[in-house]
Write an enzyme that holds these catalytic residues in place. Sequence first.
Site, PDB file in Angstrom:
ATOM      1  N   LYS A  56      41.106 -35.554 -20.786  1.00 12.11           N
ATOM      2  CA  LYS A  56      41.540 -36.998 -21.108  1.00 12.11           C
ATOM      3  C   LYS A  56      40.838 -37.617 -22.404  1.00 12.11           C
ATOM      4  CE  LYS A  56      38.160 -39.583 -18.449  1.00 12.11           C
ATOM      5  NZ  LYS A  56      37.815 -40.594 -17.751  1.00 12.11           N
ATOM      6  N   ASP A  57      39.938 -36.697 -23.100  1.00 11.73           N
ATOM      7  CA  ASP A  57      39.193 -37.274 -24.161  1.00 11.73           C
ATOM      8  C   ASP A  57      40.075 -36.609 -25.418  1.00 11.73           C
ATOM      9  OD1 ASP A  57      37.223 -38.439 -23.006  1.00 11.73           O
ATOM     10  OD2 ASP A  57      35.801 -36.936 -23.101  1.00 11.73           O
ATOM     11  N   ARG A  64      43.136 -49.161 -19.940  1.00  9.69           N
ATOM     12  CA  ARG A  64      44.137 -48.534 -18.726  1.00  9.69           C
ATOM     13  C   ARG A  64      43.725 -49.019 -17.411  1.00  9.69           C
ATOM     14  NH1 ARG A  64      43.496 -44.834 -14.969  1.00  9.69           N
ATOM     15  NH2 ARG A  64      41.395 -44.369 -15.972  1.00  9.69           N
ATOM     16  N   ARG A  65      42.416 -49.149 -17.208  1.00 12.09           N
ATOM     17  CA  ARG A  65      41.628 -49.721 -15.846  1.00 12.09           C
ATOM     18  C   ARG A  65      41.908 -50.930 -15.885  1.00 12.09           C
ATOM     19  NH1 ARG A  65      36.891 -45.113 -16.230  1.00 12.09           N
ATOM     20  NH2 ARG A  65      37.905 -43.514 -15.129  1.00 12.09           N
ATOM     21  N   ARG A  67      29.917 -49.796 -21.646  1.00  7.64           N
ATOM     22  CA  ARG A  67      29.870 -48.289 -22.067  1.00  7.64           C
ATOM     23  C   ARG A  67      28.369 -47.816 -21.296  1.00  7.64           C
ATOM     24  NH1 ARG A  67      30.187 -46.613 -27.945  1.00  7.64           N
ATOM     25  NH2 ARG A  67      30.169 -44.800 -26.620  1.00  7.64           N
ATOM     26  N   ARG A  86      25.964 -46.907 -16.219  1.00  6.47           N
ATOM     27  CA  ARG A  86      26.844 -47.820 -15.672  1.00  6.47           C
ATOM     28  C   ARG A  86      26.866 -48.105 -14.264  1.00  6.47           C
ATOM     29  NH1 ARG A  86      32.227 -45.029 -18.068  1.00  6.47           N
ATOM     30  NH2 ARG A  86      31.090 -43.179 -18.042  1.00  6.47           N
ATOM     31  N   CYS A 131      53.941 -47.300 -28.839  1.00  6.62           N
ATOM     32  CA  CYS A 131      53.397 -48.180 -27.819  1.00  6.62           C
ATOM     33  C   CYS A 131      51.978 -48.328 -27.896  1.00  6.62           C
ATOM     34  CB  CYS A 131      54.131 -47.852 -26.587  1.00  6.62           C
ATOM     35  SG  CYS A 131      53.215 -48.713 -25.128  1.00  6.62           S
TER      36      CYS A 131
END
Length: 334
Positions: A77-78, A125-126, A143, A149, A255
């Site tokens: 995903k990175d 997205r989250r 971050r 976190r 988009c």
Amino acid sequence: MAYRIGTRGSALATTQTQWVADAMSDEHTAFEQVIIKTKGDVTTGSLANLGGTGVFATALRQAVIDGEVDMAVHSLKDLPAKQPAELHIAAIPARADVRDALCAANGMTLETLPKGAKIGTGSPRRVAQLLAYRPDLEMIDIRGNVQTRLARVAGYEHHHDNAPAAAGSPKGDLDAVVLACAGIDRLGMDWAITERIDPDIMLPAPGQGSLAIEIAANKTLDAPLANALAAHQDTGARLEATAERALLATLEAGCASPIGALARFVNGTLHLDAVVAAMDGSKTIRRQASTTLDESAVTEATSDAAYALGVEVAQMMIDDGADLLPPGPARGTR
């Protein structure tokens, strides 16, 4: 023969890179980690405003191109959706849990979080999907590594044996944070998860749960390395990644809103479910489609069909107005 694997220096990155190294090693082949600092590791500020996914990949990729390392291990995903001509994803291993994880105080879930609960995440997205489901939540941009976190969650700051939170980082000021299940599981910290969020509520980032082993496109592989990479390739994970990244590449052409996608390859059928959402969660566009593929291997034909599925679903979403949704702060999908 010893090969050098480039990796980021975080606990998660080195853990998953070591997992790859151990899986590919045998009596003829060994692997050593080379730590590469990326822009995402040394720059402060919002991840989305730094440019999203690519900030964690560029330096690693350059190390592969320059021959500083033989390969790099990424969280898929990175990686930006457009693949550079100089690089080739040589293997995608079997996929881990694709879902997002809610890590909340007092064992709370999305249903039991109180009105106005403070939720930490650096992912547009989250944020968008959480607000679509629970518009009363307060989203806090954060971050840091997994431990830092988690230490932001009330009560969790007392649970850390693995690594301290970053100096000066707030502790215990949030009701929950949202992370990827795969990363938490790989670190052996699944105790922190209070809910594995159903994809019906929150679709993951394209490629979430998958690792990518990247090499130089012009690299001539000797037999031991070629065999190790081939043995580490998972057909389903490769086809799923192809469809998700095709969708991402197509949508990103016009988009800038947050994007989630999940492909599943089951019994010869590849299903793709995707969402584009306004940053404030006020509107979402979600579509899905499927195609039947040969499940024995990834061939040029099956790869092309998986890619076409991603383009098809993306085009459905564009036709329904995905390109007209208000953009997020950047094209980050994490």
